[in-house]
Design an enzyme around this catalytic site. Structure first.
Site, PDB file in Angstrom:
ATOM      1  N   GLU A 121       0.834  -1.216   0.000  1.00  0.00           N
ATOM      2  CA  GLU A 121       0.000   0.000   0.000  1.00  0.00           C
ATOM      3  C   GLU A 121       0.867   1.263   0.000  1.00  0.00           C
ATOM      4  OE1 GLU A 121      -2.895  -0.450   3.179  1.00  0.00           O
ATOM      5  OE2 GLU A 121      -4.183  -1.615   1.866  1.00  0.00           O
ATOM      6  N   GLU A 127      -5.431  -8.379  -1.348  1.00  0.00           N
ATOM      7  CA  GLU A 127      -6.127  -8.217  -0.063  1.00  0.00           C
ATOM      8  C   GLU A 127      -7.576  -7.880  -0.339  1.00  0.00           C
ATOM      9  OE1 GLU A 127      -4.648  -5.600   2.988  1.00  0.00           O
ATOM     10  OE2 GLU A 127      -2.567  -6.033   2.471  1.00  0.00           O
TER      11      GLU A 127
HETATM   12  C1  BG6 Z   1      -4.391  -3.114   4.636  1.00  0.00           C
HETATM   13  C2  BG6 Z   1      -3.066  -3.592   5.113  1.00  0.00           C
HETATM   14  O1  BG6 Z   1      -4.435  -1.744   4.852  1.00  0.00           O
HETATM   15  O2  BG6 Z   1      -5.538  -3.496   5.265  1.00  0.00           O
HETATM   16  C3  BG6 Z   1      -3.115  -4.724   6.112  1.00  0.00           C
HETATM   17  O3  BG6 Z   1      -2.175  -3.896   4.076  1.00  0.00           O
HETATM   18  C4  BG6 Z   1      -4.305  -4.526   7.026  1.00  0.00           C
HETATM   19  O4  BG6 Z   1      -1.878  -4.778   6.774  1.00  0.00           O
HETATM   20  C5  BG6 Z   1      -5.568  -4.544   6.204  1.00  0.00           C
HETATM   21  O5  BG6 Z   1      -4.363  -5.431   8.081  1.00  0.00           O
HETATM   22  C6  BG6 Z   1      -6.862  -4.398   6.989  1.00  0.00           C
HETATM   23  O6  BG6 Z   1      -6.782  -3.328   7.867  1.00  0.00           O
HETATM   24  P1  BG6 Z   1      -7.085  -3.532   9.411  1.00  0.00           P
HETATM   25  O7  BG6 Z   1      -6.816  -2.248  10.054  1.00  0.00           O
HETATM   26  O8  BG6 Z   1      -8.516  -3.926   9.496  1.00  0.00           O
HETATM   27  O9  BG6 Z   1      -6.170  -4.607   9.869  1.00  0.00           O
END
Ligand code: BG6
Length: 465
Positions: A173, A362
């Site tokens: 990111e 993701e």
């Molecule tokens: C992304 C990141 O922003 O979202 C992850 O690459 C992160 O590291 C994921 O865990 C979800 O965000 P969160 O705050 O719900 O863990």
């Protein structure tokens, strides 16, 4: 006719070292930026003292339990697992010449275990962390010298794992530095825009040099960038809102433009001029930027809206990125707006813009899972979130988008990034762990485990909708 995903489509899940491994000082590892941010990626930074505690110090103890976890991933049918290397396991302070052999050896074991299960690793070089020594002693990515330290680290792991890892990502990111400068580029949260963009420039140069090194050292590997897919819509069809949205999307697409096209786009030159930002850019930097990525990877969780009216922004804004909410969408328990069709729009947008293969690395639903009376977690809400997103992914493939694979975020519960919470769970696999560190760390399958297994087995034919 039932629509399915291509046979060679990569299915799996995605993890980050600092959210799963624990063992934060084991086998010679140095402190990372994540280790000194026990409350999550937005800080604050806290000095570590002997005997103090951060939930990330142990996390889900993947460092010791990875064989069991990988066996569970294999049982679901994963063909790919996205992991990251903790840079501070390899170079504890960041500026050493010689790598830490114990750190290198641990990742060898991890990749070997994956190979035993026919799971292909996809490795992020830097996922929301860097050696703390590089921040304390050099000022993080604000210092040009960090480019060479990163290149040395990248070359070290490319050489070491050249036969084991064929898919690489540079910075997780990369556009998040605009919202979380310490996590992204090792700069204090109150840094000026000029300082943050200079640090980002150094990171983009380092990314280009990593692409070059990867191509030299592992000719049959592919290396991608990683964007937070922060798609926004105009709040209304007023031309002012539409143009403000174009600019808002450019604030993150800019990173993709540099990493895919190899140069700064004109609209950023104008932005820098108008903001009185003058970046130090050498001819060597420009040459490094020309090493563009082989594919584009991104995360997708939500969309937001944009209005050109500052009073409305003030009144309406919410969630972590301060986006204006969309009145047509429901939200997760954490206020993240759920928009499956937005994923199809984003896939098409990136494909139309770059014509490079894409990889969703993701996507998922963070929820406060509670066991039912039978002791099991019946996470039908997660199944429905993922089902609806994957249906749109299949549509995008049908639209002609070239998509390499899908790794859902946190296939096993882990420590969430924003606020280092245990209670925000994404997994198909539950981990018995509480915020104070208590719990057996035992793993158990949720309903979504069996659902994802079926999706993978049928190449998506089991999806509903
Ligand atoms: C992304 C990141 O922003 O979202 C992850 O690459 C992160 O590291 C994921 O865990 C979800 O965000 P969160 O705050 O719900 O863990």
């Amino acid at each position: 006719m039932t629509k399915t995903f291509p046979d060679d489509f990569l299915w799996g899940g995605a993890l980050a070292a600092n959210q799963v491994e624990g063992a934060y000082l084991t086998d010679g590892k140095g402190l990372s930026t994540s280790d000194v941010m026990p409350n999550g990626v937005f800080g604050p930074v806290r000095e570590r003292t002997p005997g103090d505690f951060s939930i990330k110090d142990v996390a889900i103890d993947f460092y010791h339990r990875y064989p069991e976890d990988i066996a569970l991933f294999a049982e679901m049918g994963f063909s790919c697992l996205r992991v990251s290397i903790a840079w501070s396991r390899i170079f504890p302070q960041g500026d050493e010449q010689e790598p830490n052999e114990a750190g290198l050896a641990w990742y060898d074991k991890l990749f070997d275990e994956l190979a035993r299960h026919n799971i292909q690793p996809m490795v992020t070089l830097s996922h929301y962390e860097m050696p703390w020594g590089l921040v304390e002693n050099y000022g993080g990515w604000g210092n040009r010298k960090v480019i060479a330290f990163f290149e040395h680290y990248a070359r070290t792991v490319f050489s070491r794992y050249r036969d084991k890892v064929k898919l690489w990502l540079t910075f997780n990111e990369i556009n998040m530095s605009l919202h979380a400068p310490m996590t992204g580029v090792g700069l204090p949260e109150d840094s000026s825009r000029a300082a943050v963009y200079q640090a980002i420039h150094h990171q983009l140069v380092a990314s280009g040099l990593a692409v070059k090194a990867c191509h030299e050292l592992i000719p049959d590997a592919r290396i991608g960038n990683m964007l937070l897919g922060g798609l926004t819509y105009p709040l209304s069809c007023k031309p002012e809102d539409v143009f403000a949205t174009l600019q808002d999307n450019r604030s993150w697409l800019f990173f993709g433009d540099v990493q895919c096209r190899g140069a700064y786009p004109g609209y950023m030159q104008r932005y820098f001029r108008e903001q009185d930002i003058s970046l130090q850019i050498t001819p060597e930097d420009l040459a490094a930027l020309r090493h563009t990525v082989d594919f584009i990877s991104f995360s997708y969780y939500m969309t937001g809206c944009v209005t050109a009216d500052p009073a409305l922004v003030e009144k309406l804004r919410g969630n972590i990125l301060d986006m204006v909410p969309n009145p047509h969408l429901a939200s997760s328990e954490w206020g993240w707006q759920i928009d499956p069709l937005g994923l199809r729009t984003l896939l098409n947008t990136l494909w139309d813009r770059y014509q490079k293969p894409l990889f969703i690395v993701e996507n998922g639903l963070g929820a406060n899972d509670q066991p039912a009376a039978d002791g099991q977690i019946h996470d039908d809400y997660r199944i429905s979130y993922l089902n609806d997103h994957l249906v749109q992914v299949r549509e995008a493939i049908d639209d002609g988008v070239e998509l390499m694979g899908y790794t859902s975020w946190g296939p096993i519960d882990l420590i969430s990034a924003s606020k280092a919470e245990v209670g925000k769970r994404y997994g198909f696999i539950h981990v018995d762990l509480n915020q104070d560190g208590s719990g057996t760390l035992n793993r158990s399958r949720k309903d979504s485990f069996w659902w994802y297994q079926q999706v993978i087995k049928t190449h998506g034919a089991s999806l509903k909708g």
